[in-house]
Design a protein around this motif. Structure first.
Motif, mmCIF file in Angstrom:
data_model
loop_
_atom_site.group_PDB
_atom_site.id
_atom_site.type_symbol
_atom_site.label_atom_id
_atom_site.label_comp_id
_atom_site.label_asym_id
_atom_site.label_seq_id
_atom_site.Cartn_x
_atom_site.Cartn_y
_atom_site.Cartn_z
ATOM 1 N N THR A 140 1.050 -1.370 0.016
ATOM 2 C CA THR A 140 0.171 0.137 0.071
ATOM 3 C C THR A 140 0.866 1.330 -0.053
ATOM 4 O O THR A 140 1.865 1.394 0.858
ATOM 5 C CB THR A 140 -0.965 -0.119 1.152
ATOM 6 N N ALA A 141 0.239 2.162 -0.688
ATOM 7 C CA ALA A 141 1.347 3.544 -0.806
ATOM 8 C C ALA A 141 1.269 4.154 0.429
ATOM 9 O O ALA A 141 0.289 4.167 1.156
ATOM 10 C CB ALA A 141 0.546 4.128 -2.217
ATOM 11 N N ASP A 142 2.302 4.812 0.813
ATOM 12 C CA ASP A 142 2.404 5.735 1.759
ATOM 13 C C ASP A 142 2.394 4.921 3.129
ATOM 14 O O ASP A 142 2.066 5.420 4.087
ATOM 15 C CB ASP A 142 1.293 6.831 1.700
ATOM 16 N N LEU A 178 7.360 3.690 1.481
ATOM 17 C CA LEU A 178 6.667 3.484 0.223
ATOM 18 C C LEU A 178 6.260 4.965 -0.287
ATOM 19 O O LEU A 178 5.792 5.556 0.708
ATOM 20 C CB LEU A 178 5.778 2.486 0.178
ATOM 21 N N ASP A 232 3.830 7.785 -2.206
ATOM 22 C CA ASP A 232 2.447 7.832 -2.037
ATOM 23 C C ASP A 232 1.781 7.662 -3.526
ATOM 24 O O ASP A 232 0.388 8.151 -3.628
ATOM 25 C CB ASP A 232 1.856 8.971 -1.606
ATOM 26 N N VAL A 233 2.576 7.220 -4.538
ATOM 27 C CA VAL A 233 2.310 7.065 -5.911
ATOM 28 C C VAL A 233 2.015 5.558 -6.397
ATOM 29 O O VAL A 233 2.879 4.985 -6.149
ATOM 30 C CB VAL A 233 3.317 7.872 -6.751
ATOM 31 N N GLU A 234 0.802 5.174 -6.550
ATOM 32 C CA GLU A 234 0.669 3.752 -6.745
ATOM 33 C C GLU A 234 1.314 3.368 -8.218
ATOM 34 O O GLU A 234 1.732 4.464 -9.109
ATOM 35 C CB GLU A 234 -0.675 3.387 -6.805
ATOM 36 N N TYR A 255 6.606 -1.432 -9.450
ATOM 37 C CA TYR A 255 7.670 -1.160 -9.189
ATOM 38 C C TYR A 255 8.447 -2.229 -9.164
ATOM 39 O O TYR A 255 8.069 -3.370 -9.366
ATOM 40 C CB TYR A 255 7.866 -0.217 -7.849
ATOM 41 N N ILE A 275 2.331 -1.274 -6.081
ATOM 42 C CA ILE A 275 2.069 -0.392 -4.958
ATOM 43 C C ILE A 275 0.446 0.217 -5.484
ATOM 44 O O ILE A 275 0.340 0.807 -6.402
ATOM 45 C CB ILE A 275 2.912 0.883 -5.005
ATOM 46 N N GLU A 276 -0.432 -0.133 -4.348
ATOM 47 C CA GLU A 276 -1.724 0.290 -4.559
ATOM 48 C C GLU A 276 -1.991 1.455 -3.735
ATOM 49 O O GLU A 276 -1.464 1.567 -2.746
ATOM 50 C CB GLU A 276 -2.526 -0.942 -4.017
ATOM 51 N N PRO A 277 -3.080 2.162 -4.247
ATOM 52 C CA PRO A 277 -3.259 3.415 -3.502
ATOM 53 C C PRO A 277 -3.826 3.081 -2.028
ATOM 54 O O PRO A 277 -4.543 2.168 -1.720
ATOM 55 C CB PRO A 277 -4.687 4.048 -4.236
#
Length: 645
Positions: free
Chosen positions: A301-303, A350, A352-354, A357, A377-379
């Motif tokens: 998960t992002a961020d 991580l 904050d941009v999905e 990667y 990377i998911e939102p």
């Protein structure tokens, strides 16, 4: 005719009137190369000169190259005599007359000289040479090949200054027969000789036969151990004068730490001498490939913080990072962490941009990528936990308590700054904390307080001013009233947080730490690392940070990241009211978030900062003996979900 006669008589008178003479007084004998005092009389013209000459030499200016000039009207000068014995003549040379105006005979006598040193020495070693002799400044102690001509260039030598004995010489790194000589500075006469033999010195290297990429090994050695002898690493078969892959000076220490390269292959360790680069010992070593892999989920998960397990060399400053799939291995990572002390798993913050990667294990020295793993990377979703009524004034803790509370107060020099009302920050903090301990902590609440910056200038001191125990509001308020900021005191945030386990060692249940600070760490500590360690130890602690009068956006972001690592919230306070509200919020509403596997997915304080969570369904519970619970809270990607107690 009469006129011409008068002119002739005047010229004769003038020549007689300007005729000049001089005299010299000096010892009748002097040691070779010594300085003697010469008393003189004469015209006293500046740049008249006194020199020593062979009695048979003409009175020409040729000898003036070694003359002593008279630069004042004082009647004595120091003159250095030749370093070859014999009969000489001191002469006073008149600069205007261009003639010798005075003479005195002097005999220069030889001075016995001797040398004492060890009969032999190992290659490149330093030996002490004791000497006797004239001791003239810049006479030399030299080392020559035995049998070399007296005027041959020395292999090594040192000038005598201040009559210091012994003089240290470093002998050559080639075994053989040599000679130490005492050589005079003026004529290069050899006054004394002593033979010395330079012998070969055996050397050995002891290191592992097989090592890993980039591994730091210990190499034990024996040998001459001369200053700046070194251990070099070469590919097998490389020429002796080839540039090494890497090297390390011995510096008289065994074993020597040696960092191996990150390219596999067969190598050779060599003991190389300082002066000649001659190799006197070798030892083979194989640098082998290391199995390297990364352990991480396929989706994250992002961020949020991703903990990546790894297998690999584990050398300090190797990096595990996140790159876009088509980025070059040498490119800067989107996010990443360096391995220190084999920390495993490694946390990565991580972005904050999905998107898609690639995780990579990259070596510190050559930026070589040893392992890769694709990851999506998911939102993220966000959770805001509020009180029932927006803007509700928080006036105290839950009836069932919040566990132990520790305040950490910054009283460093910056807290002496004044606000727009000309009130110092430390004064505001004291007033707010006085109200806090008197009115907002529950009766018998376990409480501790640590303060830094209030006792010594230019120090990183931190002190536990209120040890853990049931809150005594009156006593705590008295201690708070005595805290004052110290000008030039430093800000040891990391060290203060590192004391939390011992400060709260007697407390059971959940623990709340509130750091109040107006500045950054200034004692070379790493607060984020300390917080990670605290949380990794399983200590049930929540760390919130109140930034007081912070106007630096980057510093606020740093504090927010620390609070997120600590499972708490960051509060930005610019006034007494905001500082008080922040403290009351922290102690009044801690909560935890549990995922479908009943694992803690996050925690915070009611009314505090939003929590970043992966999409999913969660249960939210307040902290205490009788928790309030909100079930089935759905967090959607890219959305903010609000719930209220």
């Amino acid at each position: 005719m009469v006129k011409l006669t008068l002119i002739g008589m005047f010229c004769l008178y003038s020549a007689t009137a300007w005729a000049q003479t001089g005299s010299l007084e000096a010892p009748a004998t002097a040691d070779i190369g010594s300085d003697i005092q010469v008393n003189w009389t004469g015209p006293r013209y500046t740049y008249d000169s006194i020199y020593v000459a062979d009695p048979a030499a003409p009175d020409s200016a040729a000898a003036l190259a070694t003359a002593t000039s008279i630069l004042s009207n004082k009647g004595a000068v120091q003159v250095r005599v030749p370093d070859t014995p014999g009969h000489y003549e001191l002469r006073y040379y008149g600069s205007r007359e261009k003639a010798v105006l005075g003479r005195r005979a002097i005999e220069i006598v030889d001075v016995p000289a001797s040398l004492e040193a060890a009969d032999s020495a190992g290659i490149g070693q330093q030996i002490a040479v004791s000497w006797t002799g004239p001791g003239t400044t810049y006479d030399r102690i030299e080392l020559h090949t035995r049998g070399a001509a007296d005027d041959a260039k020395a292999m090594v030598g040192h000038s005598i200054t201040g009559r210091v004995t012994p003089i240290n010489l470093v002998v050559p790194e080639t075994p053989g027969d040599y000679e130490i000589r005492y050589v005079t500075v003026q004529s290069g006469r050899v006054l004394a000789r002593r033979p010395v033999t330079v012998t070969e010195t055996a050397a050995t290297l002891d290191a592992p036969d097989q090592v890993e990429l980039g591994e730091e090994i210990q190499i034990a050695w024996t040998g001459p151990g001369n200053s700046y002898d070194r251990i070099e690493l070469h590919p097998v078969g490389a020429a002796e004068d080839a540039k090494p892959v890497r090297s390390a000076s011995l510096l008289h220490k065994s074993p020597v730490s040696f960092k191996m390269p990150e390219q596999p292959g067969d190598y050779e360790l060599r003991y190389a001498l300082r002066q000649t680069d001659r190799v006197i010992a070798t030892e083979p070593v194989t640098v082998g490939a290391v199995e390297t892999s990364l352990d991480a989920p396929e989706r994250a998960t992002a961020d949020t913080t991703l903990h990546v397990g790894w297998v690999g060399p584990g050398n300090n400053y190797d990096t595990i990072g996140l790159w876009e799939p088509d980025a070059a291995d040498s490119a800067e990572a989107v996010a990443g962490s360096a391995i220190l002390n084999e920390r495993n798993p490694l946390p990565i913050e991580l972005p904050d941009v999905e998107g898609e990667y690639e995780l990579r294990y990259r070596t510190a020295q050559t930026k070589q990528v040893l392992a890769r793993k694709a990851i999506v990377i998911e939102p993220a979703g966000r959770l805001a936990v509020m009180f029932d009524r927006e803007g509700e004034e928080v006036t105290g803790g839950h009836a069932d308590g919040t566990g132990a509370v520790e305040l950490i107060l910054d009283a460093s020099g910056s807290m002496l700054q004044r606000d727009s009302n000309n009130k110092r920050r430390i004064e505001i903090a004291r007033e707010v904390l006085d109200e806090f301990v008197r009115n907002y902590l529950q009766e018998d609440q376990p409480f501790a307080m640590r303060v830094f910056g209030h006792k010594e200038a230019d120090k990183c001191r931190t002190d536990l001013e209120v040890p853990l125990g049931p809150i005594d509001p009156q006593a705590a308020a008295q201690i708070i009233a005595g805290v004052n900021a110290k000008n030039l005191a430093k800000t040891p945030i990391a060290d203060s947080l590192a004391q939390v386990p011992s400060d709260l060692a007697g407390a059971s249940g959940p623990k709340t730490v509130i750091l109040i600070t107006d500045g950054e760490e200034t004692c070379d500590g790493d607060p984020s690392r300390v917080i990670e360690i605290l949380r990794g130890q399983g200590l049930d602690v929540q760390i919130s940070i109140v930034g007081f009068a912070i106007d630096d956006a980057d510093l606020k972001a740093t504090f927010e990241s620390w609070a997120q690592l600590g499972g708490g919230s960051y509060f930005d306070a610019d006034s007494a009211e905001e500082l008080s509200r922040s403290l009351r919020t922290v102690i009044s509403g801690p909560f935890k978030v549990f995922d479908a596997q009943d694992q803690v997915a996050g925690q915070g304080v009611i009314g505090g900062a939003d929590i970043v969570l992966p999409a999913g369904t969660y249960r939210i519970e307040t902290v205490g003996a009788s928790p309030e619970v909100i079930e089935n809270v759905e967090i959607k990607p890219g959305e903010l979900t609000r719930v209220s107690f």
